[in-house]
Write a protein that holds these residues in place. Structure first.
Motif, mmCIF file in Angstrom:
data_model
loop_
_atom_site.group_PDB
_atom_site.id
_atom_site.type_symbol
_atom_site.label_atom_id
_atom_site.label_comp_id
_atom_site.label_asym_id
_atom_site.label_seq_id
_atom_site.Cartn_x
_atom_site.Cartn_y
_atom_site.Cartn_z
ATOM 1 N N ASN A 1 0.822 -1.206 0.000
ATOM 2 C CA ASN A 1 0.000 0.000 0.000
ATOM 3 C C ASN A 1 0.859 1.259 0.000
ATOM 4 O OD1 ASN A 1 -2.590 -1.390 0.402
ATOM 5 N ND2 ASN A 1 -1.731 -1.928 2.380
ATOM 6 N N ARG B 1 2.591 1.345 3.639
ATOM 7 C CA ARG B 1 2.461 0.361 4.702
ATOM 8 C C ARG B 1 2.237 -1.012 4.087
ATOM 9 N NH1 ARG B 1 -3.275 1.016 7.965
ATOM 10 N NH2 ARG B 1 -4.696 0.905 6.206
ATOM 11 N N ASN C 1 -8.058 -0.027 2.937
ATOM 12 C CA ASN C 1 -6.642 0.314 2.985
ATOM 13 C C ASN C 1 -6.388 1.792 3.245
ATOM 14 O OD1 ASN C 1 -5.371 -2.245 2.399
ATOM 15 N ND2 ASN C 1 -6.344 -2.090 0.411
ATOM 16 N N ASP C 2 -7.379 2.613 3.014
ATOM 17 C CA ASP C 2 -7.141 4.050 3.116
ATOM 18 C C ASP C 2 -7.232 4.531 4.553
ATOM 19 O OD1 ASP C 2 -10.462 5.186 2.251
ATOM 20 O OD2 ASP C 2 -9.772 3.150 2.648
ATOM 21 N N PHE D 1 0.483 5.743 -0.489
ATOM 22 C CA PHE D 1 -0.479 6.838 -0.348
ATOM 23 C C PHE D 1 0.170 8.171 -0.713
ATOM 24 C CE2 PHE D 1 -3.424 4.347 2.323
ATOM 25 C CZ PHE D 1 -2.589 3.340 2.766
ATOM 26 N N TYR E 1 -3.065 -0.039 -3.710
ATOM 27 C CA TYR E 1 -2.919 -1.242 -2.889
ATOM 28 C C TYR E 1 -2.188 -2.365 -3.619
ATOM 29 C CZ TYR E 1 -7.213 -2.275 -5.456
ATOM 30 O OH TYR E 1 -8.150 -2.451 -6.439
ATOM 31 N N PHE F 1 -4.507 6.584 -3.364
ATOM 32 C CA PHE F 1 -3.721 5.520 -2.795
ATOM 33 C C PHE F 1 -3.721 4.317 -3.731
ATOM 34 C CE2 PHE F 1 -7.021 2.658 -1.067
ATOM 35 C CZ PHE F 1 -8.127 3.489 -1.078
#
Lengths: 113, 112
Positions: A31, A94, B98-99, A33, A50, A48
């Protein structure tokens, strides 16, 4: 330690220019962002990702796009920079394997003149 | 949209005093995290509390979570000048998401 590297600490661009902000992480995180930070507004999520080639819009995606061709790199693109995009841009990553805390880069202060 | 809102926006205390910052959020969460930012730099993770926990400690940090009120507090005990920074709460958007969203932050100044 996880390292998240943003390519520029300070950047000055002209209105209408196409701007690329690069972010690289070295811990194989799924992930990644992009946030922008403005005084009094905190951090706002732009986009973001994933997974490689996967992306989702955050709260303020207008005027921005992103690219994730490789797992370690997540690029933020300002298609045609405007003065209201002057801001601090923060990249974070992350793990997707139960990882929860974010690791941040040092930020890029972008000024659009 | 902002998920968390910190209160107060700014806090100024003397060294040795305790500092308490509050965070409110809007939706159900999986966990809540606190981060620290030194001036103009990236954020650093401080502590995470899960939705089924009510209190957590880490050194001089104490975090509480009240899911019924959708609020959390961060207590820094025996503050030091080096604690001067901005503090942010962050929440994920729930299981499987996920955010993460951040609040506007509390600017803490600790005077020597």
């Amino acid at each position: 330690d996880v390292k998240v590297t943003q390519s520029s600490r300070y950047l000055v661009k002209r209105t209408g220019e196409k701007v690329f902000l690069e972010c690289v992480q070295d811990m194989d995180h799924e992930n990644m962002f992009w946030y922008r930070q403005d005084p009094g507004l905190g951090l706002r999520l732009i986009y973001f990702s994933y997974d490689v080639k996967m992306k989702e819009k955050g709260d303020i995606p207008e005027g921005y796009s992103v690219s994730r061709e490789k797992k370690e790199r997540f690029s933020l693109i300002l298609e045609s920079a405007s003065t209201n995009q002057t801001s601090m841009y923060l990249c974070a990553s992350r793990s997707g394997q139960g990882g929860e805390k974010l690791f941040f880069g040092s930020g890029t202060q972008l000024s659009v003149l | 949209s902002q998920q968390g809102e910190e209160d107060p926006q700014a806090l100024s205390i003397q060294e040795g005093e305790n500092a308490t910052m509050n965070c409110s959020y809007k939706t159900s969460i999986n966990n809540l995290q606190w981060y620290r930012q030194n001036s103009g730099r990236g954020l650093v993770h401080l502590i995470l509390i899960r939705s089924n926990e009510r209190e957590k400690h880490s050194g001089r940090l104490r975090v509480t979570l009240d899911t019924s009120k959708k609020s959390s507090s961060l207590l820094i005990t025996a503050s030091r000048a080096a604690d001067t920074a901005s503090y942010f709460c962050a929440t994920d958007a729930g299981w499987g998401r996920n955010d993460m969203r951040f609040g506007a932050g509390t600017r803490l100044t600790v005077k020597p």
